[in-house]
Structure formats: structure tokens, C-alpha cells
Design an enzyme around this catalytic site. Structure first.
Site, PDB file in Angstrom:
ATOM      1  N   ASP A   6      16.113  42.556  67.378  1.00 29.30           N
ATOM      2  CA  ASP A   6      17.098  42.997  66.394  1.00 29.30           C
ATOM      3  C   ASP A   6      18.334  42.116  66.587  1.00 29.30           C
ATOM      4  O   ASP A   6      18.435  41.378  67.567  1.00 29.30           O
ATOM      5  CB  ASP A   6      17.449  44.475  66.647  1.00 29.30           C
ATOM      6  CG  ASP A   6      18.526  45.001  65.711  1.00 29.30           C
ATOM      7  OD1 ASP A   6      18.475  44.674  64.509  1.00 29.30           O
ATOM      8  OD2 ASP A   6      19.426  45.723  66.163  1.00 29.30           O
ATOM      9  N   SER A   7      19.280  42.252  65.662  1.00 26.87           N
ATOM     10  CA  SER A   7      20.532  41.500  65.807  1.00 26.87           C
ATOM     11  C   SER A   7      21.354  42.043  66.971  1.00 26.87           C
ATOM     12  O   SER A   7      22.371  41.443  67.335  1.00 26.87           O
ATOM     13  CB  SER A   7      21.348  41.608  64.528  1.00 26.87           C
ATOM     14  OG  SER A   7      21.730  42.961  64.328  1.00 26.87           O
ATOM     15  N   TYR A  38      23.710  40.473  61.269  1.00 26.92           N
ATOM     16  CA  TYR A  38      22.880  39.686  60.356  1.00 26.92           C
ATOM     17  C   TYR A  38      23.186  40.057  58.892  1.00 26.92           C
ATOM     18  O   TYR A  38      22.940  39.271  57.989  1.00 26.92           O
ATOM     19  CB  TYR A  38      21.387  40.003  60.568  1.00 26.92           C
ATOM     20  CG  TYR A  38      20.717  39.402  61.787  1.00 26.92           C
ATOM     21  CD1 TYR A  38      21.337  38.470  62.606  1.00 26.92           C
ATOM     22  CD2 TYR A  38      19.396  39.780  62.090  1.00 26.92           C
ATOM     23  CE1 TYR A  38      20.677  37.943  63.718  1.00 26.92           C
ATOM     24  CE2 TYR A  38      18.733  39.245  63.188  1.00 26.92           C
ATOM     25  CZ  TYR A  38      19.368  38.331  63.997  1.00 26.92           C
ATOM     26  OH  TYR A  38      18.705  37.801  65.079  1.00 26.92           O
ATOM     27  N   GLY A  39      23.656  41.284  58.710  1.00 31.05           N
ATOM     28  CA  GLY A  39      23.742  41.873  57.367  1.00 31.05           C
ATOM     29  C   GLY A  39      24.506  41.081  56.326  1.00 31.05           C
ATOM     30  O   GLY A  39      24.200  41.157  55.143  1.00 31.05           O
ATOM     31  N   CYS A  69      14.540  45.425  62.720  1.00 33.49           N
ATOM     32  CA  CYS A  69      15.774  45.158  61.980  1.00 33.49           C
ATOM     33  C   CYS A  69      15.395  45.096  60.503  1.00 33.49           C
ATOM     34  O   CYS A  69      14.534  44.286  60.127  1.00 33.49           O
ATOM     35  CB  CYS A  69      16.332  43.816  62.461  1.00 33.49           C
ATOM     36  SG  CYS A  69      17.712  43.223  61.489  1.00 33.49           S
ATOM     37  N   ASN A  70      16.010  45.939  59.705  1.00 38.70           N
ATOM     38  CA  ASN A  70      15.686  45.947  58.278  1.00 38.70           C
ATOM     39  C   ASN A  70      16.092  44.633  57.615  1.00 38.70           C
ATOM     40  O   ASN A  70      15.378  44.107  56.754  1.00 38.70           O
ATOM     41  CB  ASN A  70      16.411  47.093  57.568  1.00 38.70           C
ATOM     42  CG  ASN A  70      15.903  48.442  58.001  1.00 38.70           C
ATOM     43  OD1 ASN A  70      16.166  48.869  59.121  1.00 38.70           O
ATOM     44  ND2 ASN A  70      15.154  49.112  57.160  1.00 38.70           N
ATOM     45  N   THR A  71      17.242  44.114  58.025  1.00 37.98           N
ATOM     46  CA  THR A  71      17.766  42.893  57.403  1.00 37.98           C
ATOM     47  C   THR A  71      16.834  41.711  57.692  1.00 37.98           C
ATOM     48  O   THR A  71      16.490  40.949  56.791  1.00 37.98           O
ATOM     49  CB  THR A  71      19.181  42.591  57.950  1.00 37.98           C
ATOM     50  OG1 THR A  71      19.941  43.797  57.931  1.00 37.98           O
ATOM     51  CG2 THR A  71      19.870  41.531  57.135  1.00 37.98           C
ATOM     52  N   CYS A 200      19.046  50.905  58.295  1.00 34.16           N
ATOM     53  CA  CYS A 200      19.422  49.875  59.272  1.00 34.16           C
ATOM     54  C   CYS A 200      19.190  50.509  60.637  1.00 34.16           C
ATOM     55  O   CYS A 200      19.558  51.673  60.854  1.00 34.16           O
ATOM     56  CB  CYS A 200      20.883  49.488  59.110  1.00 34.16           C
ATOM     57  SG  CYS A 200      21.560  48.551  60.504  1.00 34.16           S
ATOM     58  N   THR A 201      18.574  49.761  61.541  1.00 30.64           N
ATOM     59  CA  THR A 201      18.168  50.356  62.822  1.00 30.64           C
ATOM     60  C   THR A 201      19.348  50.688  63.731  1.00 30.64           C
ATOM     61  O   THR A 201      19.178  51.397  64.720  1.00 30.64           O
ATOM     62  CB  THR A 201      17.185  49.426  63.555  1.00 30.64           C
ATOM     63  OG1 THR A 201      17.794  48.128  63.679  1.00 30.64           O
ATOM     64  CG2 THR A 201      15.879  49.308  62.787  1.00 30.64           C
ATOM     65  N   HIS A 202      20.526  50.180  63.413  1.00 27.51           N
ATOM     66  CA  HIS A 202      21.707  50.584  64.200  1.00 27.51           C
ATOM     67  C   HIS A 202      22.144  52.015  63.851  1.00 27.51           C
ATOM     68  O   HIS A 202      22.723  52.705  64.686  1.00 27.51           O
ATOM     69  CB  HIS A 202      22.899  49.655  63.908  1.00 27.51           C
ATOM     70  CG  HIS A 202      22.871  48.357  64.653  1.00 27.51           C
ATOM     71  ND1 HIS A 202      22.029  47.323  64.309  1.00 27.51           N
ATOM     72  CD2 HIS A 202      23.598  47.927  65.722  1.00 27.51           C
ATOM     73  CE1 HIS A 202      22.248  46.303  65.132  1.00 27.51           C
ATOM     74  NE2 HIS A 202      23.182  46.645  66.001  1.00 27.51           N
TER      75      HIS A 202
HETATM   76  N1  DGL Z   1      19.974  46.503  62.772  1.00 29.51           N
HETATM   77  C1  DGL Z   1      19.843  45.611  61.706  1.00 29.51           C
HETATM   78  C2  DGL Z   1      19.225  46.203  60.448  1.00 29.51           C
HETATM   79  O1  DGL Z   1      18.386  47.005  60.553  1.00 29.51           O
HETATM   80  C3  DGL Z   1      20.886  44.575  61.499  1.00 29.51           C
HETATM   81  C4  DGL Z   1      22.275  44.960  61.304  1.00 29.51           C
HETATM   82  C5  DGL Z   1      23.140  43.733  61.227  1.00 29.51           C
HETATM   83  O2  DGL Z   1      23.060  42.914  62.118  1.00 29.51           O
HETATM   84  O3  DGL Z   1      23.882  43.609  60.237  1.00 29.51           O
HETATM   85  O4  DGL Z   1      19.506  45.857  59.363  1.00 29.51           O
END
Ligand code: DGL
Length: 275
Positions: A6-7, A38-39, A69-71, A200-202
């Protein structure tokens, strides 16, 4: 070995669910926090990061990669599959055999997707809210899923503005976190959302704060448990593991996990001690 990236620390919300099902498996987790978030980054940037991280994870022994990570899933999973997962393509075979020291000729990928489908059957108001990064919300993959759901319900969206930064600082609750969360959740509630998808996984790490802001009548959906079940299915189907091995890994608690990060690791350590 299962590789997860993930990011940042967000993917740990997926790691903890997979590990619940397969505690005997070995894991290697990579937090790309030097390049987080990453978003808001261009797609090419995220694809480049995903390729570099995948190569590193495969060379360290991973034969299945969870893009937690969804992104990154939206930006890169199709290209990753093309480049690493087709054993019929001689170039792919060669690449993976070289990277994996002859261990495997292809790599399996599992990605994240905002859980809009389950939300459709859960909503009573007919309005589903999706919280995700800007990168995920504008991706073709997500828009397609959303458009299918639109036939039956209304989908409203908001970027979880500042959510990733909160989690990367390890700030999961308190008045400041609540203020940040409210600014993105309230617009969804104002439009009638009674179900909120964490895209988003965060964001699952902010679930308590989101719940506090949204109130007890709003259902919050974290796709991680479903993704973890899918990992087990893919392992069996693809023959990465036999059904017997999966059963063994489900009951044995001796798996090893290695955690790496491209930036400082203090929050990663703190989140791990919390898990
Ligand atoms: N946790 C990530 C996601 O699921 C990335 C969030 C990010 O880095 O912007 O999208």
C-alpha cells in the site's frame, strides 16, 4: 509467501483480515510511505511504484500479491496482471522465473474495489455514500461499478480529504481527527446516505471516528474481510496452495511477517503494536 503493499499503513487493515484466516502463512508487507499519498498522484506514477514494489516482493519470495490499496488497484492491476501473471506468454514466464529464482512462472494479483455491490443490498434509504481517494473515484474501474449500481440506487461520493494523512500520523481519534472526518462525511449524510463504503484501505482505521460522526443508524462497509476470503479462494483455485495446505495455514499460528517501508517506520511500528 504473500506480498502485500500500500502507499502506507492503510494496507494493514487488509493484512489483519487475511492473517485472521491464514495465520500460518508467511507475509511480506511493504508500506510505500516515502511516496504517500498515491491518491492525488498521476496514474503513471502509481503504476511505476506498483511495478517496482511487485518486483521487489517477488524477488523476496512472494508468489501472490495483494494490492492492498484501492488507488493502486485502479491504476495498475491490469498492467500488473499483463506483465506478471500470464504463464502462457513466454516473456512473462521468463520475467517471473528470473525474478522468483525459478520458483514460479506467474504471480497472482488480488486487488481492492470499493464495496458498492454489497452496499446496494444494505441501504434502506436508497442512497449509498462512497469515501475514496480522488484517484479511485476518477478511475474507469470504479466508475463502471458505480454506473451499474446507479440503476437501482443513488451513489454519492466524497474524497476523504486529509484522512490518509491522519492515519499516516497515527492520529485516529480526537477533536482534530473528528473535524477532518466530519468535513467529508457530513456532505454524504446531507444527501441521505445511510450506508458508507470505505473505498480506501486507510479509512477503516478511522472507522470509530467515522461512526461517531455518522451516528448509529449508518452502516459502514469495509471490504477487507471479503478480500481476505477471496485471497483464500484464489490460493486454492490457482494451486498456489492445495486445499490441505490452506487448512494447515488456517490453523497453524507460526507464520512469519516481515514489514518494510520506503520512509520512516515509526507509525508502521505503532500501528502494528495496535493490531
Ligand atoms: N490506501 C490507499 C487506497 O486505498 C491509498 C491512499 C493514498 O495513498 O492516497 O486508496
Amino acid at each position: 509467501m504473500t506480498g502485500i503493499f500500500d502507499s502506507g499503513v492503510g494496507g494493514l487493515s487488509v493484512y489483519r483480515e487475511i492473517r485472521k484466516l491464514l495465520p500460518g502463512e508467511d507475509y511480506i508487507y511493504f508500506s510505500d510511505n516515502a511516496h504517500c499519498p498515491y491518491g492525488e498522484k498521476p496514474v503513471e506514477y502509481v503504476v511505476d511504484r506498483a511495478f517496482r514494489i511487485t518486483e521487489m516482493l517477488v524477488s523476496r519470495g512472494a508468489d501472490i500479491i495483494v494490492v492492498a490499496c484501492n488507488t493502486a488497484t485502479a491504476a495498475a492491476i491490469s498492467s500488473l496482471r499483463q506483465a506478471f501473471s500470464d504463464p502462457e506468454d513466454p516473456a512473462v514466464r521468463q520475467r517471473v522465473l528470473a525474478l522468483s529464482d525459478g520458483r514460479r512462472d506467474h504471480v497472482k494479483f488480488i486487488g481492492m474495489e470499493p464495496a458498492v455491490k454489497p452496499a446496494v443490498s444494505l441501504t434502506r434509504s436508497g442512497v449509498v455514500g462512497v469515501l475514496a481517494t480522488a484517484g479511485t473515484l476518477k478511475a474507469e474501474k470504479y466508475r463502471h461499478t458505480r454506473d451499474l449500481a446507479h440503476d437501482r440506487i443513488t451513489v454519492v461520493e466524497h474524497v476523504g480529504q486529509g484522512f490518509v494523512e491522519l492515519v499516516e500520523r497515527g492520529e485516529l481519534s480526537g477533536p482534530d481527527a473528528e473535524k477532518v472526518v466530519r468535513a467529508s462525511v457530513q456532505p454524504l449524510l446531507d444527501k441521505g446516505a445511510d450506508t458508507i463504503v470505505l473505498g480506501c484501505t486507510h479509512y477503516p482505521f478511522l472507522a470509530d471516528t467515522i461512526r461517531k460522526v455518522a451516528g448509529p443508524d449508518v452502516t459502514i462497509i469495509d471490504p477487507a474481510p471479503a478480500v481476505a476470503r477471496h485471497v483464500v479462494e484464489v490460493m486454492e483455485e490457482d494451486g498456489v496452495l492445495s486445499a490441505g495446505q490452506v487448512a494447515e495455514l488456517s490453523s497453524d499460528h507460526k507464520g512469519h511477517s516481515v514489514f518494510l517501508s520506503s520512509g520512516p517506520d515509526d507509525v508502521l511500528k505503532r500501528m502494528l503494536s495496535m493490531l
